[in-house]
Design a protein around this motif. Structure first.
Motif, mmCIF file in Angstrom:
data_model
loop_
_atom_site.group_PDB
_atom_site.id
_atom_site.type_symbol
_atom_site.label_atom_id
_atom_site.label_comp_id
_atom_site.label_asym_id
_atom_site.label_seq_id
_atom_site.Cartn_x
_atom_site.Cartn_y
_atom_site.Cartn_z
ATOM 1 N N SER A 1 1.296 -1.249 -0.421
ATOM 2 C CA SER A 1 0.000 -0.260 -0.295
ATOM 3 C C SER A 1 0.985 1.096 0.353
ATOM 4 N N LEU A 2 2.019 1.234 0.782
ATOM 5 C CA LEU A 2 2.757 2.454 0.932
ATOM 6 C C LEU A 2 3.654 2.495 -0.271
ATOM 7 N N PHE A 3 4.647 0.994 -1.074
ATOM 8 C CA PHE A 3 5.825 1.239 -1.863
ATOM 9 C C PHE A 3 5.617 0.908 -3.026
ATOM 10 N N THR A 4 4.195 0.578 -3.564
ATOM 11 C CA THR A 4 3.597 0.469 -4.705
ATOM 12 C C THR A 4 3.213 2.150 -5.556
ATOM 13 N N ASP A 5 3.609 2.334 -6.983
ATOM 14 C CA ASP A 5 3.766 3.624 -6.977
ATOM 15 C C ASP A 5 2.849 3.655 -7.470
ATOM 16 N N ARG A 6 1.319 4.946 -6.851
ATOM 17 C CA ARG A 6 -0.265 5.075 -7.194
ATOM 18 C C ARG A 6 0.386 5.632 -8.689
ATOM 19 N N ARG A 7 -0.735 5.186 -9.778
ATOM 20 C CA ARG A 7 -0.879 6.765 -10.657
ATOM 21 C C ARG A 7 -1.352 7.414 -9.590
ATOM 22 N N ALA A 8 0.310 9.092 -10.559
ATOM 23 C CA ALA A 8 -0.448 10.450 -10.157
ATOM 24 C C ALA A 8 -1.879 10.762 -10.903
ATOM 25 N N GLN A 9 -2.263 11.983 -10.385
ATOM 26 C CA GLN A 9 -3.023 12.640 -10.448
ATOM 27 C C GLN A 9 -2.539 13.637 -11.593
ATOM 28 N N ALA B 1 9.237 17.869 -14.267
ATOM 29 C CA ALA B 1 7.762 17.784 -15.047
ATOM 30 C C ALA B 1 6.590 17.996 -14.368
ATOM 31 N N PRO B 2 5.143 18.629 -14.939
ATOM 32 C CA PRO B 2 4.138 18.103 -14.451
ATOM 33 C C PRO B 2 4.041 17.235 -14.936
ATOM 34 N N ALA B 3 2.655 16.445 -14.569
ATOM 35 C CA ALA B 3 2.273 14.981 -14.999
ATOM 36 C C ALA B 3 1.529 15.102 -16.183
ATOM 37 N N GLN B 4 0.995 16.275 -16.236
ATOM 38 C CA GLN B 4 0.021 16.485 -17.255
ATOM 39 C C GLN B 4 0.828 16.731 -19.332
ATOM 40 N N TYR B 5 1.967 17.067 -18.593
ATOM 41 C CA TYR B 5 3.061 16.270 -19.858
ATOM 42 C C TYR B 5 3.838 15.604 -20.773
ATOM 43 N N ASN B 6 2.824 14.841 -20.082
ATOM 44 C CA ASN B 6 3.551 13.512 -21.178
ATOM 45 C C ASN B 6 4.540 13.355 -20.200
ATOM 46 N N GLY B 7 4.760 13.218 -19.248
ATOM 47 C CA GLY B 7 5.266 12.179 -18.011
ATOM 48 C C GLY B 7 5.381 11.269 -17.340
ATOM 49 N N ASP B 8 6.045 10.333 -16.958
ATOM 50 C CA ASP B 8 5.910 9.183 -16.369
ATOM 51 C C ASP B 8 4.848 9.215 -15.062
ATOM 52 N N ARG B 9 3.180 8.741 -15.213
ATOM 53 C CA ARG B 9 2.565 8.577 -14.227
ATOM 54 C C ARG B 9 2.554 7.798 -13.198
ATOM 55 N N ARG B 10 3.482 7.397 -13.543
ATOM 56 C CA ARG B 10 3.800 5.718 -13.013
ATOM 57 C C ARG B 10 1.923 5.131 -12.880
ATOM 58 N N GLY B 11 1.689 4.192 -12.131
ATOM 59 C CA GLY B 11 0.270 3.955 -11.946
ATOM 60 C C GLY B 11 0.855 2.212 -11.946
ATOM 61 N N ALA C 1 -10.414 1.145 -11.114
ATOM 62 C CA ALA C 1 -10.059 2.568 -10.651
ATOM 63 C C ALA C 1 -10.541 2.814 -10.003
ATOM 64 N N ASP C 2 -11.835 2.487 -9.160
ATOM 65 C CA ASP C 2 -11.858 3.525 -8.096
ATOM 66 C C ASP C 2 -11.408 2.587 -6.753
ATOM 67 N N ALA C 3 -10.344 1.720 -6.551
ATOM 68 C CA ALA C 3 -9.963 1.760 -5.966
ATOM 69 C C ALA C 3 -8.076 0.785 -6.106
ATOM 70 N N PRO C 4 -7.827 2.524 -6.762
ATOM 71 C CA PRO C 4 -6.106 2.270 -7.052
ATOM 72 C C PRO C 4 -5.035 1.359 -5.770
ATOM 73 N N LEU C 5 -4.185 1.117 -6.421
ATOM 74 C CA LEU C 5 -3.243 0.369 -5.442
ATOM 75 C C LEU C 5 -2.183 0.917 -5.352
ATOM 76 N N GLY C 6 -1.884 1.163 -4.099
ATOM 77 C CA GLY C 6 -0.788 1.373 -3.640
ATOM 78 C C GLY C 6 -0.753 3.246 -3.259
ATOM 79 N N SER C 7 0.605 4.324 -3.464
ATOM 80 C CA SER C 7 0.973 5.150 -2.560
ATOM 81 C C SER C 7 1.670 6.511 -3.516
ATOM 82 N N ARG C 8 1.166 7.682 -3.594
ATOM 83 C CA ARG C 8 1.902 8.481 -4.209
ATOM 84 C C ARG C 8 2.677 8.927 -3.309
ATOM 85 N N LEU C 9 3.778 8.311 -2.262
ATOM 86 C CA LEU C 9 4.396 8.352 -1.597
ATOM 87 C C LEU C 9 5.862 8.625 -2.801
ATOM 88 N N TRP C 10 5.894 8.369 -3.628
ATOM 89 C CA TRP C 10 7.077 8.522 -4.804
ATOM 90 C C TRP C 10 7.120 10.065 -5.441
#
Length: 160
Positions: free
Chosen positions: A39-47, A56-66, A74-83
């Protein structure tokens, strides 16, 4: 609930499955430690509005991971945005975001009935350029408390 045990391996700089040194079998745990770790160390997709590490802002084709499986749930994404904090300065504001991101990643434990409470404290230690994270999970049956501590978010340590 039983799950395969994951532990941080400093030599790899990553989490890995644990093998029993005697039998060579995969080690299991009660599932809570693995659930908290994922829950903490899997990379949740950046908003959409999240700034990515490196500026680089997420909206500029950066790697948003996830995780790819989030497309199915989609209603229960895995991980956190700690990355997203990996290149941030060690400030009180960064610790506040770490706390928010950790709470977000662990919220499903309460929804699923695995935890009665999940308390998170994040502390900035600017002199050592690190963020500390303390998580206390209170189980519903009898209220047993399980504590996890990471003295440096990017170098997790075993649970207490």
């Amino acid at each position: 609930m039983t799950d395969l045990a994951l532990r941080y391996d400093p030599a790899l700089g990553a989490f890995d499955l644990v093998l029993d040194p005697v039998t060579g079998d995969l080690v299991t745990d009660d599932g809570l430690e693995t659930a908290v770790t994922l829950s903490l160390f899997t990379d949740r997709r950046a908003q959409e509005g999240d700034a990515l590490p490196g500026g680089a802002p997420a909206q500029y084709n950066g790697d948003r991971r996830g995780w790819w499986g989030d497309a199915l749930t989609a209603d229960a994404p895995l991980g956190s945005r700690l990355w997203l904090l990996s290149r941030e300065k060690t400030l009180a504001e960064t610790a506040a975001r770490a706390r928010t991101y950790a709470q977000e990643g662990l919220a499903w434990l309460r929804r699923a009935g695995i935890a009665e409470r999940v308390d998170v404290v994040a502390t900035a230690v600017p002199a050592e350029s690190r963020i500390e994270l303390d998580v206390v999970v209170t189980r519903p049956e009898g209220g047993a408390r399980v504590e996890y501590r990471w003295r440096n978010l990017w170098e997790p340590q075993d649970a207490v």
